[in-house]
Design a protein around this motif. Structure first.
Motif, PDB file in Angstrom:
ATOM      1  N   HIS A 152       0.850  -1.184   0.000  1.00  0.00           N
ATOM      2  CA  HIS A 152       0.000   0.000   0.000  1.00  0.00           C
ATOM      3  C   HIS A 152       0.892   1.242   0.000  1.00  0.00           C
ATOM      4  N   ASP A 153       0.689   2.108  -0.982  1.00  0.00           N
ATOM      5  CA  ASP A 153       1.406   3.376  -1.007  1.00  0.00           C
ATOM      6  C   ASP A 153       0.602   4.373  -0.188  1.00  0.00           C
ATOM      7  N   VAL A 154       0.897   4.455   1.107  1.00  0.00           N
ATOM      8  CA  VAL A 154       0.080   5.290   1.990  1.00  0.00           C
ATOM      9  C   VAL A 154       0.204   6.772   1.660  1.00  0.00           C
ATOM     10  N   ARG A 155       1.288   7.171   1.002  1.00  0.00           N
ATOM     11  CA  ARG A 155       1.435   8.570   0.596  1.00  0.00           C
ATOM     12  C   ARG A 155       0.475   8.927  -0.533  1.00  0.00           C
ATOM     13  N   ALA A 156       0.083   7.915  -1.303  1.00  0.00           N
ATOM     14  CA  ALA A 156      -0.741   8.169  -2.489  1.00  0.00           C
ATOM     15  C   ALA A 156      -2.237   8.014  -2.223  1.00  0.00           C
ATOM     16  N   ILE A 157      -2.624   7.628  -1.012  1.00  0.00           N
ATOM     17  CA  ILE A 157      -4.046   7.480  -0.709  1.00  0.00           C
ATOM     18  C   ILE A 157      -4.702   8.861  -0.769  1.00  0.00           C
ATOM     19  N   PRO A 158      -5.847   8.971  -1.436  1.00  0.00           N
ATOM     20  CA  PRO A 158      -6.497  10.283  -1.615  1.00  0.00           C
ATOM     21  C   PRO A 158      -6.791  10.979  -0.293  1.00  0.00           C
ATOM     22  N   SER A 159      -6.953  12.273  -0.364  1.00  0.00           N
ATOM     23  CA  SER A 159      -7.201  13.077   0.838  1.00  0.00           C
ATOM     24  C   SER A 159      -8.591  12.867   1.412  1.00  0.00           C
ATOM     25  N   THR A 160      -9.469  12.209   0.637  1.00  0.00           N
ATOM     26  CA  THR A 160     -10.819  11.884   1.103  1.00  0.00           C
ATOM     27  C   THR A 160     -11.078  10.404   0.849  1.00  0.00           C
ATOM     28  N   LEU A 161     -11.633   9.722   1.832  1.00  0.00           N
ATOM     29  CA  LEU A 161     -11.978   8.305   1.711  1.00  0.00           C
ATOM     30  C   LEU A 161     -13.487   8.163   1.609  1.00  0.00           C
ATOM     31  N   ASP A 162     -13.943   7.353   0.648  1.00  0.00           N
ATOM     32  CA  ASP A 162     -15.376   7.113   0.520  1.00  0.00           C
ATOM     33  C   ASP A 162     -15.749   5.810   1.210  1.00  0.00           C
ATOM     34  N   ARG A 163     -17.029   5.646   1.467  1.00  0.00           N
ATOM     35  CA  ARG A 163     -17.525   4.489   2.219  1.00  0.00           C
ATOM     36  C   ARG A 163     -17.177   3.170   1.545  1.00  0.00           C
ATOM     37  N   GLY A 222     -14.725   1.878  20.310  1.00  0.00           N
ATOM     38  CA  GLY A 222     -13.787   2.988  20.353  1.00  0.00           C
ATOM     39  C   GLY A 222     -12.373   2.636  20.738  1.00  0.00           C
ATOM     40  N   ASP A 223     -12.076   1.337  20.861  1.00  0.00           N
ATOM     41  CA  ASP A 223     -10.749   0.922  21.330  1.00  0.00           C
ATOM     42  C   ASP A 223      -9.801   0.529  20.198  1.00  0.00           C
ATOM     43  N   TRP A 224     -10.325   0.394  18.988  1.00  0.00           N
ATOM     44  CA  TRP A 224      -9.518  -0.119  17.884  1.00  0.00           C
ATOM     45  C   TRP A 224      -9.649   0.779  16.664  1.00  0.00           C
ATOM     46  N   LEU A 225      -8.590   0.801  15.856  1.00  0.00           N
ATOM     47  CA  LEU A 225      -8.592   1.521  14.597  1.00  0.00           C
ATOM     48  C   LEU A 225      -8.276   0.551  13.460  1.00  0.00           C
ATOM     49  N   PHE A 226      -8.978   0.721  12.345  1.00  0.00           N
ATOM     50  CA  PHE A 226      -8.584  -0.005  11.139  1.00  0.00           C
ATOM     51  C   PHE A 226      -7.614   0.890  10.385  1.00  0.00           C
ATOM     52  N   VAL A 227      -6.388   0.392  10.183  1.00  0.00           N
ATOM     53  CA  VAL A 227      -5.352   1.203   9.559  1.00  0.00           C
ATOM     54  C   VAL A 227      -4.806   0.525   8.310  1.00  0.00           C
ATOM     55  N   VAL A 228      -4.335   1.349   7.403  1.00  0.00           N
ATOM     56  CA  VAL A 228      -3.630   0.882   6.214  1.00  0.00           C
ATOM     57  C   VAL A 228      -2.176   1.288   6.375  1.00  0.00           C
ATOM     58  N   SER A 229      -1.296   0.286   6.441  1.00  0.00           N
ATOM     59  CA  SER A 229       0.140   0.528   6.556  1.00  0.00           C
ATOM     60  C   SER A 229       0.794   0.118   5.244  1.00  0.00           C
ATOM     61  N   PRO A 230       2.078   0.401   5.051  1.00  0.00           N
ATOM     62  CA  PRO A 230       2.711   0.070   3.765  1.00  0.00           C
ATOM     63  C   PRO A 230       2.591  -1.399   3.368  1.00  0.00           C
ATOM     64  N   VAL A 239       0.739   5.223   8.953  1.00  0.00           N
ATOM     65  CA  VAL A 239      -0.527   4.561   8.649  1.00  0.00           C
ATOM     66  C   VAL A 239      -1.555   5.599   8.213  1.00  0.00           C
ATOM     67  N   VAL A 240      -2.542   5.123   7.471  1.00  0.00           N
ATOM     68  CA  VAL A 240      -3.765   5.876   7.229  1.00  0.00           C
ATOM     69  C   VAL A 240      -4.841   5.262   8.109  1.00  0.00           C
ATOM     70  N   VAL A 241      -5.506   6.083   8.889  1.00  0.00           N
ATOM     71  CA  VAL A 241      -6.568   5.625   9.789  1.00  0.00           C
ATOM     72  C   VAL A 241      -7.886   5.708   9.033  1.00  0.00           C
ATOM     73  N   ALA A 242      -8.516   4.535   8.809  1.00  0.00           N
ATOM     74  CA  ALA A 242      -9.701   4.486   7.964  1.00  0.00           C
ATOM     75  C   ALA A 242     -11.007   4.359   8.743  1.00  0.00           C
ATOM     76  N   HIS A 243     -10.968   3.754   9.947  1.00  0.00           N
ATOM     77  CA  HIS A 243     -12.226   3.503  10.660  1.00  0.00           C
ATOM     78  C   HIS A 243     -11.928   3.212  12.116  1.00  0.00           C
ATOM     79  N   GLU A 244     -12.970   3.323  12.955  1.00  0.00           N
ATOM     80  CA  GLU A 244     -12.869   3.045  14.381  1.00  0.00           C
ATOM     81  C   GLU A 244     -13.905   2.004  14.772  1.00  0.00           C
ATOM     82  N   SER A 245     -13.532   1.123  15.677  1.00  0.00           N
ATOM     83  CA  SER A 245     -14.467   0.085  16.129  1.00  0.00           C
ATOM     84  C   SER A 245     -15.605   0.708  16.933  1.00  0.00           C
TER      85      SER A 245
END
Length: 494
Positions: A88-99, A200-208, A191-197
């Motif tokens: 995953h190229d985390v630098r290239a992920i768009p500035s807005t994430l859609d559902r 509230g204790d967990w994050l779904f992240v995208v790492s390289p 990482v890019v933080v995409a969602h929260e459980s």
């Protein structure tokens, strides 16, 4: 006698020219049926001297020959980022994430188990527990659109299939292979933080190298400029030991005794060399700059001391046969850790961190490593017979990665023409003199011969070999092109 194909003959000649004698000439004369002694340890083919890196380095004719220089490594890493779908190229992920994008990431990973699962006590996991686990994904709470958030990992942390720390196993009594454990992330990983459980204790992240769930307390949120500015910062230290810890400090517990694993690149702090850092004079240490999580979850930075006596370097190590072996042996005896559990690593994590200490990036899992379009590889399928496979084995060099379903091993050299490997394994067996399968219960980083290792009671590792990858150079007909590495399957025919 095995007859080599013209392709393998050309491969051997090309590699000899390209890399010199990284492996002894006897590697080309692998005996078809070598005989191995079984010592008191029960680990076939092993003598005490084989358990020291110096034994293998001394057998090399060019131990310090550079297999790939920094420019070649940088180019290969760029191809990996560009061509390998597991990265995953985390630098290239768009500035807005859609559902749809976020939901797709989560659903690609977080599939409800379809077979029975057991807890650490051997009891079946009730359906209600699985329901709660799925509900905690909070898929219904994903917004239609959200600004992309960036962060840095502040502490080594598990990556999980679901937002839960509950361990689950395929069989009652199994307590090592946690089916919800995916991998781990390390301090300083962007990482890019995409969602929260939902809890509230967990994050779904995208790492390289992976997208999964991580505990929220281990991620600090900052701007893209802060995050990638840190990643790119120089000067830095590269951790070259298996694991090294920062100095204990009560003044700043967030960076006290922080585990730093092999290959991590940690920036140095711009700090006065004559002033105390967290209550200690820094002249006997390197002053690191580490990310920390503030009380509100925001990104901050703190200085920490890494003693000079510990194993680190001012840059990545040269990619040489000797360094590959020495780095692998720094993990010898470490317990096997499925998905980087136990603050350790598994087979693919093991080889990744060896190569990472020399600046070479690999995909996270064996399934991706074995076929990566950015790496030079030879692949095998069920139609390839024993002679075909043994012809390829005869050309193995130090640092080559050998894959079987679900496992990878690194070649460290040859004894009497037969290859030996170092690998992080949770098993290990061979056929005894009576033809019965003999288990070794290795369950850790181990040195073994390759040829007698058994995949099951009638197939060897060589019989089930799926791929040979050479992360440090070309294999025969595979050639670097302007867009990457040709990925046509190369067959080794008898």
């Amino acid at each position: 006698m095995t007859r080599r194909s013209p392709l393998l003959t050309a491969l051997a000649l090309g590699l000899a020219i390209a890399f010199g004698a990284a492996a002894p000439s006897s590697a080309r004369d692998t005996p078809a049926t070598p005989t191995y002694e079984v010592p008191e340890s029960g680990v076939i083919g092993i003598r005490d001297e084989y358990l020291a890196p110096g034994f293998w380095v001394a057998r090399m004719t060019q131990p310090d020959g550079v297999l790939m220089d920094r420019a070649a490594i940088t180019a290969q890493n760029a191809r990996l980022q560009q061509l390998d779908p597991s990265m995953h190229d985390v630098r290239a992920i768009p500035s807005t994430l859609d559902r749809a994008t976020v939901r797709g990431w989560i659903e690609d990973l977080s599939e409800r188990p379809t077979s029975e699962r057991f807890d650490v006590d051997g009891a079946p996991v009730p359906e209600a527990a699985l329901d709660a686990m799925v509900d905690n994904l909070a898929l219904d709470a994903i917004p239609a659109s959200q600004p992309t958030r960036h962060g840095l990992v502040v502490h080594r942390a598990a990556l999980r299939t679901f937002p839960t720390a509950q361990r689950m196993f395929s069989r009652a009594g199994e307590t090592d292979i946690d089916r919800l454990q995916e991998s781990a992330l390390f301090p300083g990983t962007p990482v890019v933080v995409a969602h929260e459980s939902r809890d509230g204790d967990w994050l779904f992240v995208v790492s390289p190298r992976y997208a999964a769930w991580i505990e929220k307390r281990y991620v600090a949120i900052g701007s893209a400029a802060e995050v990638f500015g840190y990643v790119d910062q120089a000067p830095y230290r590269v951790i070259t030991g298996g694991t090294e810890d920062t100095v204990i400090t009560r003044e700043e517990p967030r960076v006290s005794q922080l585990q730093l694993d092999m290959g991590l690149r940690v920036p140095l702090a711009d700090a006065p060399p004559d002033q105390a850092v967290n209550g200690q004079h820094p002249y006997t240490a390197h002053i690191l700059r580490l990310p920390v999580r503030n009380d509100d979850g925001s990104l901050g930075f703190s200085s920490a001391l890494l003693p000079r006596r510990l194993d680190s370097a001012s840059d990545y190590l040269p990619l040489t046969p000797a360094n590959l072996v020495r780095q692998g042996f720094k993990f010898l005896g470490e317990r096997y850790g499925w998905g980087h559990s136990y603050d350790a690593r598994d087979c693919s994590g093991f080889v990744s961190e060896i190569y990472r200490s020399m600046g070479v990036q690999l995909p996270r899992n064996t399934s991706a490593q074995a076929v990566s379009p950015a790496l030079h590889h030879v692949t095998f399928d069920k139609d390839d017979d024993r002679a075909t496979r043994m012809a390829a084995v005869a050309e193995l060099q130090v640092g080559d990665l050998v894959y079987i379903p679900g496992h990878v091993m690194m070649v460290i050299g040859h004894v009497d023409g037969a290859p030996y490997v170092i690998h992080d394994t949770n098993g290990g067996s061979y056929l005894g003199a009576d033809g019965e399968l003999q288990g070794m219960s290795l369950n850790g980083v181990s040195v073994t011969p390759l040829l007698p290792m058994m995949f099951n009671d009638h197939e060897t590792y060589v019989d089930r070999m799926t791929s040979i990858v050479r992360p440090h150079g070309g294999l025969g007909g595979l050639a670097t092109t302007p867009t990457g590495v040709e990925t046509t399957t190369m067959k080794a025919r008898p």
